[in-house]
Scaffold this active site. Structure first.
Site, PDB file in Angstrom:
ATOM      1  N   SER A  52      32.248  43.995  38.165  1.00 38.94           N
ATOM      2  CA  SER A  52      31.957  42.903  37.237  1.00 38.94           C
ATOM      3  C   SER A  52      33.189  42.013  37.169  1.00 38.94           C
ATOM      4  CB  SER A  52      31.616  43.441  35.840  1.00 38.94           C
ATOM      5  OG  SER A  52      32.756  44.057  35.253  1.00 38.94           O
ATOM      6  N   ILE A 116      35.891  46.879  35.137  1.00 37.70           N
ATOM      7  CA  ILE A 116      36.009  45.884  34.077  1.00 37.70           C
ATOM      8  C   ILE A 116      37.375  45.228  34.195  1.00 37.70           C
ATOM      9  CG2 ILE A 116      36.904  47.521  32.361  1.00 37.70           C
ATOM     10  CD1 ILE A 116      35.318  45.921  30.238  1.00 37.70           C
ATOM     11  N   ILE A 147      39.873  49.667  36.184  1.00 36.21           N
ATOM     12  CA  ILE A 147      40.422  48.502  35.508  1.00 36.21           C
ATOM     13  C   ILE A 147      40.810  47.489  36.580  1.00 36.21           C
ATOM     14  CG2 ILE A 147      42.183  47.602  33.964  1.00 36.21           C
ATOM     15  CD1 ILE A 147      40.274  49.602  32.646  1.00 36.21           C
ATOM     16  N   LYS A 148      40.240  46.283  36.489  1.00 35.32           N
ATOM     17  CA  LYS A 148      40.535  45.247  37.476  1.00 35.32           C
ATOM     18  C   LYS A 148      41.775  44.460  37.053  1.00 35.32           C
ATOM     19  CE  LYS A 148      37.242  43.010  39.665  1.00 35.32           C
ATOM     20  NZ  LYS A 148      36.047  42.156  39.937  1.00 35.32           N
ATOM     21  N   ILE A 149      42.732  44.408  37.952  1.00 31.37           N
ATOM     22  CA  ILE A 149      43.978  43.673  37.730  1.00 31.37           C
ATOM     23  C   ILE A 149      44.163  42.711  38.894  1.00 31.37           C
ATOM     24  CG2 ILE A 149      46.486  43.852  37.521  1.00 31.37           C
ATOM     25  CD1 ILE A 149      46.098  46.629  36.316  1.00 31.37           C
TER      26      ILE A 149
END
Length: 375
Positions: A52, A116, A147-149
């Site tokens: 997402s 996310i 966790i998207k970074i």
């Protein structure tokens, strides 16, 4: 590694799994999760992960009334737009994680992941990114979360520190080979620190999201401006060549002594993930960014339309990502006609961050208006 898929899955999607490509869905919405659509895609299309981003959430919340009851509750509780957005998005991601929990278990934590993203406005703030990564991890509270970074300069140390804390990371918005090399280094550093801190490396996963179609859009525009036969012959070649060379870089790092030591301790490799795989130019085959990037230990995350196109008429003919000599020739030819790939990828990174910021602001605005209406 051959990935399990249901027996009634379309042939091309089965072929992808047999070639070692994990098929993920680049979409997430409350109706998709709660009305059984996602579970159906797992059963019938072999989908084993979900990504997402702020644009997806903005479209989701604005495009359905499925969030109305919760928005009313949040308004009555006095929540502001920032807090409400976090509640809405983390609830959706948590529910999606639960749908994919069996996939996560059956693949020993490799797949069954849901991503996310940290607030895109923090893309150039290392400390705030690390803090929010921890907050999101604790709030969703599911082991199969990513966790998207973003792979900005400031994002690189945040990636290392987040992994070091035992939090799985999807590194996003990678466009250049040089930046990808830095992402791999950040991953190795993070795993080493996680190992030293006593974290279980066998449950600490990561993917590196290398964006594809946007590269062709940007480069093709420059080639059209340059003009001439040599430039015209290179239209539609940059994105796949760039991604193939990224895969070569990943292969090279598999022999790095730092990685082999970590792998011996149970670490999972950071798989290349092909993102932005919907075709933007209708003149190109609509499955090209899937068909031409097949290789073991990769992920291809597709919007629903691309997933259906691949299932209907994808042409998976075996390993197609290792055409390294051809990719080298394309890159040399692009330089010869005057395309500066470093300049292109720098611009794409900046545009990608801004696009997600704009989508996040749109999402905040939509939610704020809804909260005011309920109050």
């Amino acid at each position: 590694m051959t990935l399990p898929v249901p027996i009634d899955t379309p042939r091309a999607l089965v072929d992808l799994a047999e070639a070692g490509v994990a098929v993920w869905l680049d979409d997430l919405s409350r109706p998709l999760v709660r009305q059984g659509g996602l579970a159906d895609l797992v059963r019938t299309r072999g989908v084993i992960g979900v990504t997402s981003n702020p644009s997806i959430f903005a479209t989701s919340v604005a495009g359905t009334d499925a969030y109305t009851p919760q928005l009313a509750q949040l308004a009555n509780a006095g929540r502001d737009a920032e807090a409400a957005v976090r509640t809405l998005t983390t609830d959706d991601v948590r529910d999606a994680c639960d749908v994919l929990a069996e996939v996560y278990a059956s693949t020993d934590g490799v797949d069954g992941r849901v991503s996310i993203e940290v607030d895109p406005r923090l893309a150039h703030d290392t400390e705030a990114t690390v803090a929010q990564a921890r907050e999101l991890w604790d709030t969703v509270d599911r082991p199969n979360l990513f966790i998207k970074i973003p792979a900005t300069v400031e994002g690189l140390p945040a990636i290392t520190r987040t992994l070091a804390a035992g939090i799985s990371v999807n590194v996003t918005l990678i466009f250049s080979l040089e930046r990808y090399r830095e992402v791999i280094e950040a991953h190795l550093d993070g795993l080493a620190q996680a190992k030293a801190a006593g974290h279980d490396l066998s449950r600490l996963a990561s993917v590196a999201s290398f964006f594809v179609s946007r590269v062709d859009t940007a480069v093709d525009g420059r080639l059209e401006e340059i003009g001439g036969d040599a430039a015209e012959a290179l239209l539609g070649t940059a994105a796949i060549a760039n991604a193939r060379l990224a895969y070569r870089l990943w292969e090279q790092y598999q022999d790095d002594p730092r990685w082999t030591e970590l792998a011996a301790a149970g670490a999972l490799t950071q798989r290349p993930l092909w993102a932005s795989t919907s075709v933007k130019n209708p003149a190109y085959p609509d499955t090209r960014y899937v068909d031409e990037l097949v290789a073991p230990h990769t992920v291809n995350t597709m919007p629903g339309s691309t997933l259906e196109q691949v299932g209907d008429h994808g042409q998976v003919t075996g390993d197609t990502a290792r055409a390294f000599d051809d990719a080298d020739r394309v890159m040399a030819s692009l330089a010869d006609v005057g395309v500066d790939m470093a300049e292109v990828t720098d611009e794409l990174e900046a545009q990608g961050v801004q696009k997600f910021i704009d989508s996040w602001q749109d999402l905040l605005g939509t939610v704020d208006e809804a909260l005011k209406a309920h109050r």
